[in-house]
Design an enzyme around this catalytic site. Sequence first.
Site, PDB file in Angstrom:
ATOM      1  N   ASP A 118      10.698 -10.114   7.165  1.00  0.00           N
ATOM      2  CA  ASP A 118       9.303  -9.651   7.183  1.00  0.00           C
ATOM      3  C   ASP A 118       9.096  -8.286   6.546  1.00  0.00           C
ATOM      4  O   ASP A 118       7.961  -7.815   6.449  1.00  0.00           O
ATOM      5  CB  ASP A 118       8.782  -9.631   8.626  1.00  0.00           C
ATOM      6  CG  ASP A 118       8.550 -11.036   9.173  1.00  0.00           C
ATOM      7  OD1 ASP A 118       8.031 -11.873   8.420  1.00  0.00           O
ATOM      8  OD2 ASP A 118       8.884 -11.290  10.343  1.00  0.00           O
ATOM      9  N   ASP A 179       7.360 -18.996   5.747  1.00  0.00           N
ATOM     10  CA  ASP A 179       6.684 -17.703   5.593  1.00  0.00           C
ATOM     11  C   ASP A 179       7.409 -16.803   4.581  1.00  0.00           C
ATOM     12  O   ASP A 179       6.820 -15.942   3.935  1.00  0.00           O
ATOM     13  CB  ASP A 179       6.611 -16.934   6.923  1.00  0.00           C
ATOM     14  CG  ASP A 179       6.479 -17.814   8.137  1.00  0.00           C
ATOM     15  OD1 ASP A 179       6.970 -18.957   8.104  1.00  0.00           O
ATOM     16  OD2 ASP A 179       5.914 -17.366   9.146  1.00  0.00           O
TER      17      ASP A 179
HETATM   18  N1  GLY Z   1       4.987 -14.949   9.798  1.00  0.00           N
HETATM   19  C1  GLY Z   1       4.781 -15.282  11.146  1.00  0.00           C
HETATM   20  C2  GLY Z   1       3.588 -16.124  11.350  1.00  0.00           C
HETATM   21  O1  GLY Z   1       2.913 -16.512  10.426  1.00  0.00           O
HETATM   22  O2  GLY Z   1       3.291 -16.415  12.507  1.00  0.00           O
END
Ligand code: GLY
Length: 410
Positions: A118, A179
């Site tokens: 992230d 993601d």
């Molecule tokens: N990247 C985490 C979510 O979209 O919940």
Amino acid sequence: MNKFYSYALALMLTAVVCLPQLSSAQELSKANAPTWVHNALEVVGKQAKGMLKDVKKNQQTPRSIERGLRASSDWTSGFYPGILWYLYEYSGNEKWRQDAATVTAYLEKEQYSNHDHDIGFRIYCSYGNGYLLTGEEQYKKAVVNAAKALSTRFNDKTQTIMSWNANEERDWKYPVIIDNMMNLELMFEATRFSGDPSFTTIAIKHALQTMKFHYRSDFSCPHVVDYDVETGAFRRMDYNNGFSDPKTAAWSRGQSWGLYGFTLMYRETGDTQYLAFAENIAEYLLNHPNMPDDMVPYWDYNAPKIPTMRDASAAAIMASGLLELSTYSKEGHKYYKAAELMLQSLSSEKYLAKPGSNGHYVIKHATGNYLNGSEVDGTLIYADYYYTEALLRYIKLNNNQSIFSYDPRQ
Ligand code: GLY
């Protein structure tokens, strides 16, 4: 301007040739756009301002009403400073620039953190936008440092970035989540900033493996794919967010991450296999029988009980991705109109907060993780971020401008 941007711009010129041209950043807030667009951005400004005092007092960033303010290590920490940068881009107002810079600085140490994938969300939305809008060297350095940190999670055997760490309880040896496609943007930018091609190489390898192993033949995908770190082999599809059956789950936000991610892969490489892939994802989503009339998806397209809770964040991310895709695709008009409808829905009373309400978040009816009962039918700062981004893209496209008009690469 590279050839892909030229191509995109040419398509846009064809699509919106009758509309007036903008000439500077300061004019975005005065640009030709339907009233609902400017009204919506006024709400974004009021809500962001309403959060600012608490943010500055705690030096933390807002995630949702349920989770409140979070430390910089939270995966969502880049979105609020990103919104402040977008408000600066929209208005040209120096006050927003100062506030964006102040809040971005709270994330300083995150450029070195490699505890998960992230880092792309954290650093690109904050420092990355800061660089694109100001050209400041310190922001550029942070993007390169973050790409170095993200590179440490790449493995030659699996040919992917490890999104999360191994998890015995879930029997995940090398979990990759959809993601992660979003965080490849940081890698391309870092190669441009540093001249180091290794970041781009990693991004391309990750995207190719994701196309091969993460997607089903209908262009839907589960949240998680696990790989064998010893051999690099695909182990299985799994879920963490979205519906619990990994064979059928189509977590709506995850589908939007994928759509946006493969669109940016085409932007960055000009490789038409990514364009075709993004178009196929778009077709799957836009033609899905469970897509509601207002185009704000349920939390999973294949959830067992439809109708169920919406996830407005999935619509905001998808709208922004579709607007970019509309500039590259032969189906551009269809994607533009779909994005427009999503933005109109999100800008209606049902989804758009009244200034001062909704804990100062902009968008209502967003869902974090439905099955975990976390942040369900509430607020999410990333719904607000991608909604704001999509509104700015919409204004630019309506004014004959590239959606990257403030990018120094132009
Ligand atoms: N990247 C985490 C979510 O979209 O919940």
